[in-house]
Design a protein around this motif. Structure first.
Motif, PDB file in Angstrom:
ATOM      1  N   ILE A 189     -85.398  62.245 -16.956  1.00 62.55           N
ATOM      2  CA  ILE A 189     -85.603  62.202 -15.505  1.00 62.55           C
ATOM      3  C   ILE A 189     -86.662  63.194 -15.048  1.00 62.55           C
ATOM      4  O   ILE A 189     -87.076  63.166 -13.891  1.00 62.55           O
ATOM      5  N   GLY A 190     -87.112  64.063 -15.939  1.00 64.68           N
ATOM      6  CA  GLY A 190     -88.168  65.004 -15.589  1.00 64.68           C
ATOM      7  C   GLY A 190     -88.396  66.014 -16.682  1.00 64.68           C
ATOM      8  O   GLY A 190     -87.601  66.137 -17.614  1.00 64.68           O
ATOM      9  N   THR A 191     -89.512  66.702 -16.579  1.00 60.98           N
ATOM     10  CA  THR A 191     -89.840  67.788 -17.499  1.00 60.98           C
ATOM     11  C   THR A 191     -90.212  68.993 -16.653  1.00 60.98           C
ATOM     12  O   THR A 191     -90.950  68.877 -15.681  1.00 60.98           O
ATOM     13  N   ILE A 192     -89.674  70.125 -17.021  1.00 60.33           N
ATOM     14  CA  ILE A 192     -89.942  71.358 -16.284  1.00 60.33           C
ATOM     15  C   ILE A 192     -90.432  72.400 -17.282  1.00 60.33           C
ATOM     16  O   ILE A 192     -89.999  72.413 -18.432  1.00 60.33           O
ATOM     17  N   GLN A 193     -91.344  73.246 -16.831  1.00 55.46           N
ATOM     18  CA  GLN A 193     -91.922  74.219 -17.755  1.00 55.46           C
ATOM     19  C   GLN A 193     -92.003  75.596 -17.115  1.00 55.46           C
ATOM     20  O   GLN A 193     -92.358  75.735 -15.941  1.00 55.46           O
ATOM     21  N   ALA A 194     -91.655  76.586 -17.896  1.00 54.30           N
ATOM     22  CA  ALA A 194     -91.904  77.977 -17.522  1.00 54.30           C
ATOM     23  C   ALA A 194     -93.097  78.442 -18.355  1.00 54.30           C
ATOM     24  O   ALA A 194     -93.215  78.086 -19.527  1.00 54.30           O
ATOM     25  N   VAL A 195     -93.970  79.193 -17.757  1.00 55.13           N
ATOM     26  CA  VAL A 195     -95.176  79.650 -18.445  1.00 55.13           C
ATOM     27  C   VAL A 195     -94.985  81.094 -18.889  1.00 55.13           C
ATOM     28  O   VAL A 195     -94.570  81.950 -18.109  1.00 55.13           O
ATOM     29  N   ASP A 196     -95.270  81.333 -20.157  1.00 54.61           N
ATOM     30  CA  ASP A 196     -95.207  82.677 -20.722  1.00 54.61           C
ATOM     31  C   ASP A 196     -96.619  83.076 -21.130  1.00 54.61           C
ATOM     32  O   ASP A 196     -97.209  82.444 -22.002  1.00 54.61           O
ATOM     33  N   PRO A 197     -97.183  84.102 -20.497  1.00 58.06           N
ATOM     34  CA  PRO A 197     -98.562  84.488 -20.801  1.00 58.06           C
ATOM     35  C   PRO A 197     -98.764  85.094 -22.194  1.00 58.06           C
ATOM     36  O   PRO A 197     -99.892  85.237 -22.647  1.00 58.06           O
ATOM     37  N   ASP A 198     -97.667  85.465 -22.874  1.00 57.67           N
ATOM     38  CA  ASP A 198     -97.815  85.983 -24.234  1.00 57.67           C
ATOM     39  C   ASP A 198     -98.323  84.871 -25.148  1.00 57.67           C
ATOM     40  O   ASP A 198     -98.035  83.694 -24.940  1.00 57.67           O
ATOM     41  N   SER A 199     -99.048  85.248 -26.176  1.00 55.73           N
ATOM     42  CA  SER A 199     -99.612  84.244 -27.074  1.00 55.73           C
ATOM     43  C   SER A 199     -98.762  84.089 -28.332  1.00 55.73           C
ATOM     44  O   SER A 199     -97.867  84.882 -28.609  1.00 55.73           O
ATOM     45  N   SER A 200     -99.052  83.062 -29.075  1.00 51.22           N
ATOM     46  CA  SER A 200     -98.414  82.784 -30.365  1.00 51.22           C
ATOM     47  C   SER A 200     -96.896  82.729 -30.241  1.00 51.22           C
ATOM     48  O   SER A 200     -96.366  82.210 -29.276  1.00 51.22           O
ATOM     49  N   ASN A 201     -96.178  83.274 -31.221  1.00 45.63           N
ATOM     50  CA  ASN A 201     -94.718  83.247 -31.200  1.00 45.63           C
ATOM     51  C   ASN A 201     -94.140  84.084 -30.073  1.00 45.63           C
ATOM     52  O   ASN A 201     -93.013  83.852 -29.645  1.00 45.63           O
ATOM     53  N   SER A 202     -94.887  85.060 -29.588  1.00 46.08           N
ATOM     54  CA  SER A 202     -94.405  85.874 -28.470  1.00 46.08           C
ATOM     55  C   SER A 202     -94.339  85.064 -27.183  1.00 46.08           C
ATOM     56  O   SER A 202     -93.664  85.445 -26.244  1.00 46.08           O
ATOM     57  N   GLY A 203     -95.054  83.954 -27.137  1.00 49.00           N
ATOM     58  CA  GLY A 203     -95.086  83.115 -25.946  1.00 49.00           C
ATOM     59  C   GLY A 203     -94.151  81.926 -26.003  1.00 49.00           C
ATOM     60  O   GLY A 203     -94.138  81.113 -25.089  1.00 49.00           O
ATOM     61  N   LYS A 204     -93.344  81.829 -27.054  1.00 47.90           N
ATOM     62  CA  LYS A 204     -92.392  80.721 -27.148  1.00 47.90           C
ATOM     63  C   LYS A 204     -91.288  80.895 -26.121  1.00 47.90           C
ATOM     64  O   LYS A 204     -90.791  81.996 -25.906  1.00 47.90           O
ATOM     65  N   VAL A 205     -90.880  79.778 -25.515  1.00 49.50           N
ATOM     66  CA  VAL A 205     -89.862  79.814 -24.468  1.00 49.50           C
ATOM     67  C   VAL A 205     -88.660  78.984 -24.909  1.00 49.50           C
ATOM     68  O   VAL A 205     -88.810  77.884 -25.426  1.00 49.50           O
ATOM     69  N   THR A 206     -87.473  79.517 -24.677  1.00 51.47           N
ATOM     70  CA  THR A 206     -86.223  78.818 -24.938  1.00 51.47           C
ATOM     71  C   THR A 206     -85.594  78.480 -23.592  1.00 51.47           C
ATOM     72  O   THR A 206     -85.538  79.326 -22.704  1.00 51.47           O
ATOM     73  N   TYR A 207     -85.127  77.244 -23.453  1.00 53.70           N
ATOM     74  CA  TYR A 207     -84.527  76.774 -22.201  1.00 53.70           C
ATOM     75  C   TYR A 207     -83.051  76.480 -22.413  1.00 53.70           C
ATOM     76  O   TYR A 207     -82.643  76.032 -23.475  1.00 53.70           O
ATOM     77  N   ARG A 208     -82.259  76.698 -21.352  1.00 58.56           N
ATOM     78  CA  ARG A 208     -80.865  76.283 -21.396  1.00 58.56           C
ATOM     79  C   ARG A 208     -80.326  76.147 -19.977  1.00 58.56           C
ATOM     80  O   ARG A 208     -80.824  76.773 -19.046  1.00 58.56           O
ATOM     81  N   ILE A 209     -79.309  75.288 -19.859  1.00 59.38           N
ATOM     82  CA  ILE A 209     -78.610  75.122 -18.587  1.00 59.38           C
ATOM     83  C   ILE A 209     -77.489  76.149 -18.572  1.00 59.38           C
ATOM     84  O   ILE A 209     -76.678  76.190 -19.497  1.00 59.38           O
ATOM     85  N   ILE A 210     -77.454  76.993 -17.547  1.00 62.57           N
ATOM     86  CA  ILE A 210     -76.433  78.039 -17.510  1.00 62.57           C
ATOM     87  C   ILE A 210     -75.416  77.841 -16.386  1.00 62.57           C
ATOM     88  O   ILE A 210     -74.478  78.621 -16.260  1.00 62.57           O
ATOM     89  N   GLY A 211     -75.587  76.790 -15.589  1.00 63.30           N
ATOM     90  CA  GLY A 211     -74.624  76.542 -14.525  1.00 63.30           C
ATOM     91  C   GLY A 211     -74.771  75.162 -13.920  1.00 63.30           C
ATOM     92  O   GLY A 211     -75.843  74.560 -13.970  1.00 63.30           O
TER      93      GLY A 211
END
Length: 134
Positions: A31-53
């Motif tokens: 139903i959609g795609t949402i993204q958070a941007v992390d300015p760190d590069s390479s593996n430091s910029g990887k983002v993990t998502y989860r539903i918390i509520g």
């Protein structure tokens, strides 16, 4: 050699996102795609998502992709027609040491029936922050 430190948290562009789901859509429908941007590069910029509520009935799930987190239907929405669901989504650095991230609300309006075409949600305007493309 200069290595990028994991010193910048991921951030969502908006505090709230609006999505539309249809009560007769099948499990697994994106139903959609949402993204958070992390300015760190390479593996430091990887983002993990989860539903918390807000997902007590497990009607939605997240699937991480290179473009962000896909929000998918994970149950029968038939009883939810004409109702809304508010999910709290968290994005954090892919680093288990500490919480370094951001949170946003997904406001999902469940409409009766099925989606007529993929442009329906994309072109609809709202007084809320934004609709996300599917």
């Amino acid at each position: 050699i200069v290595n990028d430190m994991n010193d910048e948290p991921p951030r969502f562009a908006y505090r709230r996102y609006n999505l539309t789901a249809f009560a007769e859509e099948e499990n697994g429908t994106v139903i959609g795609t949402i993204q958070a941007v992390d300015p760190d590069s390479s593996n430091s910029g990887k983002v993990t998502y989860r539903i918390i509520g807000g997902n007590e009935q497990k009607l939605f799930k997240l699937v991480s992709t290179s473009e962000g987190a896909q929000i998918k239907i994970n149950g029968n929405l038939g009883f939810m027609a004409d109702k809304t669901v508010n999910l709290i989504l968290e994005a954090q650095d892919d680093n288990e040491d500490s919480f370094n991230g951001d949170r946003t609300v997904l406001w999902i309006s469940v409409q009766p029936g099925q989606r007529k075409n993929m442009r329906e949600v994309v072109t609809e305007k709202s007084w809320f922050d934004t609709y996300l493309p599917v």
